[in-house]
Enzyme design. Structure first.
Site, PDB file in Angstrom:
ATOM      1  N   CYS A  99      23.764 -52.543  -6.153  1.00 13.58           N
ATOM      2  CA  CYS A  99      23.457 -51.417  -5.290  1.00 13.58           C
ATOM      3  C   CYS A  99      21.823 -51.419  -5.420  1.00 13.58           C
ATOM      4  O   CYS A  99      21.162 -50.791  -6.242  1.00 13.58           O
ATOM      5  CB  CYS A  99      23.855 -50.191  -5.794  1.00 13.58           C
ATOM      6  SG  CYS A  99      23.487 -48.660  -4.597  1.00 13.58           S
ATOM      7  N   LEU A 100      21.346 -51.893  -4.266  1.00 15.08           N
ATOM      8  CA  LEU A 100      19.703 -52.036  -4.127  1.00 15.08           C
ATOM      9  C   LEU A 100      19.058 -50.896  -4.050  1.00 15.08           C
ATOM     10  O   LEU A 100      18.026 -50.549  -4.909  1.00 15.08           O
ATOM     11  CB  LEU A 100      19.596 -52.545  -2.810  1.00 15.08           C
ATOM     12  CG  LEU A 100      18.111 -53.091  -2.644  1.00 15.08           C
ATOM     13  CD1 LEU A 100      17.945 -54.792  -1.851  1.00 15.08           C
ATOM     14  CD2 LEU A 100      17.513 -52.078  -1.541  1.00 15.08           C
ATOM     15  N   TYR A 158      19.678 -46.837   5.626  1.00 21.37           N
ATOM     16  CA  TYR A 158      19.509 -45.541   5.089  1.00 21.37           C
ATOM     17  C   TYR A 158      18.820 -44.642   5.953  1.00 21.37           C
ATOM     18  O   TYR A 158      18.262 -44.823   6.840  1.00 21.37           O
ATOM     19  CB  TYR A 158      18.407 -45.937   3.736  1.00 21.37           C
ATOM     20  CG  TYR A 158      18.789 -46.832   2.973  1.00 21.37           C
ATOM     21  CD1 TYR A 158      19.969 -47.097   2.368  1.00 21.37           C
ATOM     22  CD2 TYR A 158      18.072 -48.469   2.926  1.00 21.37           C
ATOM     23  CE1 TYR A 158      20.377 -48.338   1.646  1.00 21.37           C
ATOM     24  CE2 TYR A 158      18.138 -49.040   2.103  1.00 21.37           C
ATOM     25  CZ  TYR A 158      19.651 -49.523   1.509  1.00 21.37           C
ATOM     26  OH  TYR A 158      19.737 -50.428   0.651  1.00 21.37           O
ATOM     27  N   CYS A 175      20.638 -54.013   2.181  1.00 20.75           N
ATOM     28  CA  CYS A 175      21.796 -52.968   1.532  1.00 20.75           C
ATOM     29  C   CYS A 175      22.925 -53.865   1.211  1.00 20.75           C
ATOM     30  O   CYS A 175      23.487 -54.643   2.497  1.00 20.75           O
ATOM     31  CB  CYS A 175      21.963 -51.959   2.450  1.00 20.75           C
ATOM     32  SG  CYS A 175      23.301 -50.868   1.825  1.00 20.75           S
ATOM     33  N   ASN A 214      31.618 -48.748  -1.913  1.00 20.48           N
ATOM     34  CA  ASN A 214      31.153 -49.827  -1.436  1.00 20.48           C
ATOM     35  C   ASN A 214      32.412 -50.843  -1.394  1.00 20.48           C
ATOM     36  O   ASN A 214      33.386 -50.829  -2.016  1.00 20.48           O
ATOM     37  CB  ASN A 214      30.248 -50.473  -2.295  1.00 20.48           C
ATOM     38  CG  ASN A 214      28.914 -50.155  -2.176  1.00 20.48           C
ATOM     39  OD1 ASN A 214      28.541 -49.248  -1.549  1.00 20.48           O
ATOM     40  ND2 ASN A 214      28.061 -51.190  -2.213  1.00 20.48           N
TER      41      ASN A 214
END
Length: 257
Positions: free
Chosen positions: A76-77, A133, A194, A14
């Site tokens: 981090c969802l 995603y 996200c 990330n």
């Protein structure tokens, strides 16, 4: 002007959350912030790598406790939402217990819990989503939010599985996805579900264009960090979530002394 240390637990690949959260909080009128990160290894956004990444959480919490942070963001969802309904509460409870063992009264926010809480604060019960995603993970995010009582009226998944590539998704692609959604019955649009998919400059622009509240995982995270620290959750050019929100108390996590 008060100063606060923000700890961020992030996937190793990330980069966006460590750009957008500081950019947001730098706009605060009555507080300054420093940012301190700890990383969990993850390259592909897959169920297997997400489980392996979550297993590194304990080390990261200890590292940030060593820094004496005032608030901690588990950033981090999908790593949390992919583990099943209500997982953000279990994770937050476990981290709070670990911090308490270290004697650290830090406020705690997870990106997954922040989005749930921000939607509740906005009274947004019918919501549209843009996500980076692959479809199976996107469907899990939809199911997670629906289990929290949020009706997902429409959603778009950009089908990007490499997490480094997620951080490079251009804004025009995100905007195109948002424009493609059926928003007739939506109370709000989550333009980036996200913390790795860039969207911050789009939030006020899309809100004006589409005529409904727009938020992102980053703006939700900033909102809940400010709320957890007992600070006014008001930031300019960050969408209606962060406009005149005022001082809001929270029962989640621990308030810093």
């Amino acid at each position: 002007m008060s100063h606060h240390r923000i700890g961020m637990i992030v996937p190793s690949s990330n980069v966006t959350v460590e750009t957008e959260i500081p950019a947001l909080l730098a706009r605060h009128a009555s507080a300054t912030f420093s940012f301190h990160g700890s990383r969990m290894r993850m390259a592909k956004v897959s169920p297997e790598e997400l489980v392996a990444m979550n297993a590194q959480r304990g080390r990261c919490v200890d590292e940030l406790a060593d820094a004496g942070v005032d608030a901690l963001l588990y950033a981090c969802l999908v790593a949390i939402m992919a583990q099943g309904p209500g997982e953000h509460r279990r994770v937050e409870e476990a981290v709070a217990e670990q911090l308490a063992e270290r004697g650290l009264p830090a406020a705690l926010v997870s990106s997954a819990g922040a989005l749930v809480d921000a939607l509740e604060a906005m009274s947004a019960r019918r919501v549209a989503l843009v996500m980076p995603y692959l479809r199976p993970l996107a469907e899990q995010v939809v199911a997670y939010l629906e289990a929290e009582g949020v009706e997902i009226v429409d959603w778009a998944a950009l089908e990007v599985g490499d997490n480094a590539e997620v951080g490079c998704i251009p804004g025009d692609r995100v905007l195109e996805a948002a424009r493609s959604l059926d928003l007739r019955h939506a109370d709000a649009l989550v333009i980036s579900c996200c913390v790795q998919m860039p969207s911050l400059p789009l939030v006020p622009v899309v809100e004006k264009e589409l005529g409904l509240p727009v938020l992102s995982a980053a703006t939700a995270g900033a909102f809940c960090l400010l709320r957890a620290l007992g600070l006014p959750a008001e930031l300019p050019d960050a969408g209606s979530l962060l406009v005149a929100s005022g001082l809001v108390s929270t029962s989640r996590g621990h308030s810093p002394s």
